[in-house]
Design an enzyme around this catalytic site. Structure first.
Site, PDB file in Angstrom:
ATOM      1  N   LYS A 105       6.266 -15.650  12.056  1.00 51.28           N
ATOM      2  CA  LYS A 105       6.767 -15.658  10.685  1.00 51.28           C
ATOM      3  C   LYS A 105       7.319 -14.283  10.304  1.00 51.28           C
ATOM      4  CE  LYS A 105       3.575 -19.283   9.216  1.00 51.28           C
ATOM      5  NZ  LYS A 105       2.508 -19.619   8.245  1.00 51.28           N
ATOM      6  N   PHE A 126       3.688 -25.870  -4.530  1.00 57.05           N
ATOM      7  CA  PHE A 126       3.695 -24.547  -3.890  1.00 57.05           C
ATOM      8  C   PHE A 126       4.772 -24.411  -2.817  1.00 57.05           C
ATOM      9  CE2 PHE A 126       0.543 -27.265  -1.825  1.00 57.05           C
ATOM     10  CZ  PHE A 126       0.979 -27.242  -0.503  1.00 57.05           C
ATOM     11  N   THR A 161      -6.078 -20.713   9.364  1.00 57.22           N
ATOM     12  CA  THR A 161      -4.939 -20.375   8.505  1.00 57.22           C
ATOM     13  C   THR A 161      -5.169 -19.133   7.660  1.00 57.22           C
ATOM     14  OG1 THR A 161      -4.290 -22.690   8.430  1.00 57.22           O
ATOM     15  CG2 THR A 161      -3.419 -21.273   6.697  1.00 57.22           C
ATOM     16  N   ARG A 206      -4.276 -14.287  13.864  1.00 54.46           N
ATOM     17  CA  ARG A 206      -4.410 -14.143  12.414  1.00 54.46           C
ATOM     18  C   ARG A 206      -5.560 -13.217  12.031  1.00 54.46           C
ATOM     19  NH1 ARG A 206      -3.276 -20.513  11.733  1.00 54.46           N
ATOM     20  NH2 ARG A 206      -1.002 -20.384  11.615  1.00 54.46           N
ATOM     21  N   ASN A 231       0.116 -14.879   7.443  1.00 52.99           N
ATOM     22  CA  ASN A 231      -0.707 -15.212   8.601  1.00 52.99           C
ATOM     23  C   ASN A 231       0.032 -15.205   9.937  1.00 52.99           C
ATOM     24  OD1 ASN A 231       0.640 -17.638   8.395  1.00 52.99           O
ATOM     25  ND2 ASN A 231      -1.164 -18.871   8.017  1.00 52.99           N
ATOM     26  N   HIS A 258       3.052 -19.676  12.993  1.00 53.62           N
ATOM     27  CA  HIS A 258       2.914 -21.122  12.803  1.00 53.62           C
ATOM     28  C   HIS A 258       2.857 -21.716  14.201  1.00 53.62           C
ATOM     29  CE1 HIS A 258       3.865 -25.315  12.031  1.00 53.62           C
ATOM     30  NE2 HIS A 258       4.727 -25.199  13.025  1.00 53.62           N
ATOM     31  N   GLU A 307       9.774 -30.271  15.682  1.00 50.89           N
ATOM     32  CA  GLU A 307      10.090 -28.899  15.292  1.00 50.89           C
ATOM     33  C   GLU A 307      11.090 -28.252  16.243  1.00 50.89           C
ATOM     34  OE1 GLU A 307       6.220 -27.077  14.874  1.00 50.89           O
ATOM     35  OE2 GLU A 307       5.862 -28.111  12.965  1.00 50.89           O
TER      36      GLU A 307
END
Length: 140
Positions: free
Chosen positions: A5, A53, A87, A98, A112, A115, A126
């Protein structure tokens, strides 16, 4: 399918993630730096798009480059989940990605680092989002 990320990229953890995969003898089958688009993120997170969210996730994932990785090997999905840790970084064990590199902020936001797909089927979906040119490659 793994994504480093934007916080993981900005903090210089691309190599850490790749090294951990290689130490476990997984194979890197696809690797690229990308700037996520809204369309890609909506395809990647279809189950979250209608959640209140979701826009925070979208903004976070579009805040900088990310690295998309296709990795393969026996048990890659379950093993990488263990390697990534839970997570919430503050709950992730030391030694996990993480736990070692993630952070949670007092406002509740989470950075974090990675993914990972939760199943081979999700990985295949994906891969189509992030590697349309390699859509037939799947994780074991």
């Amino acid at each position: 399918m793994i994504l480093v990320k934007p916080d993981g990229v900005a903090s210089g953890h691309i190599g850490d993630v790749i090294s951990r995969l290689e130490r476990r003898r997984f194979t890197i089958d696809g690797l690229k730096v990308v700037r996520a688009t809204r369309a890609q993120l909506q395809a990647h997170y279809p189950q979250l798009v209608d959640k209140p969210f979701y826009h925070e996730i979208e903004d976070y994932m579009m805040s900088g480059p990310l690295v998309a990785i296709i990795a393969s090997g026996t048990g890659i999905v379950a093993d990488f989940h263990k390697m990534a840790g839970v997570t919430k970084p503050e709950e992730a064990a030391c030694g996990t990605i993480r736990g070692d590199f993630g952070r949670a902020w007092p406002d509740g936001s989470i950075l974090n680092v990675v993914h990972s797909s939760d199943s081979p089927e999700t990985a295949a979906d994906e891969i189509k989002v992030w590697f349309p040119e390699l859509a037939d490659v799947e994780e074991d």
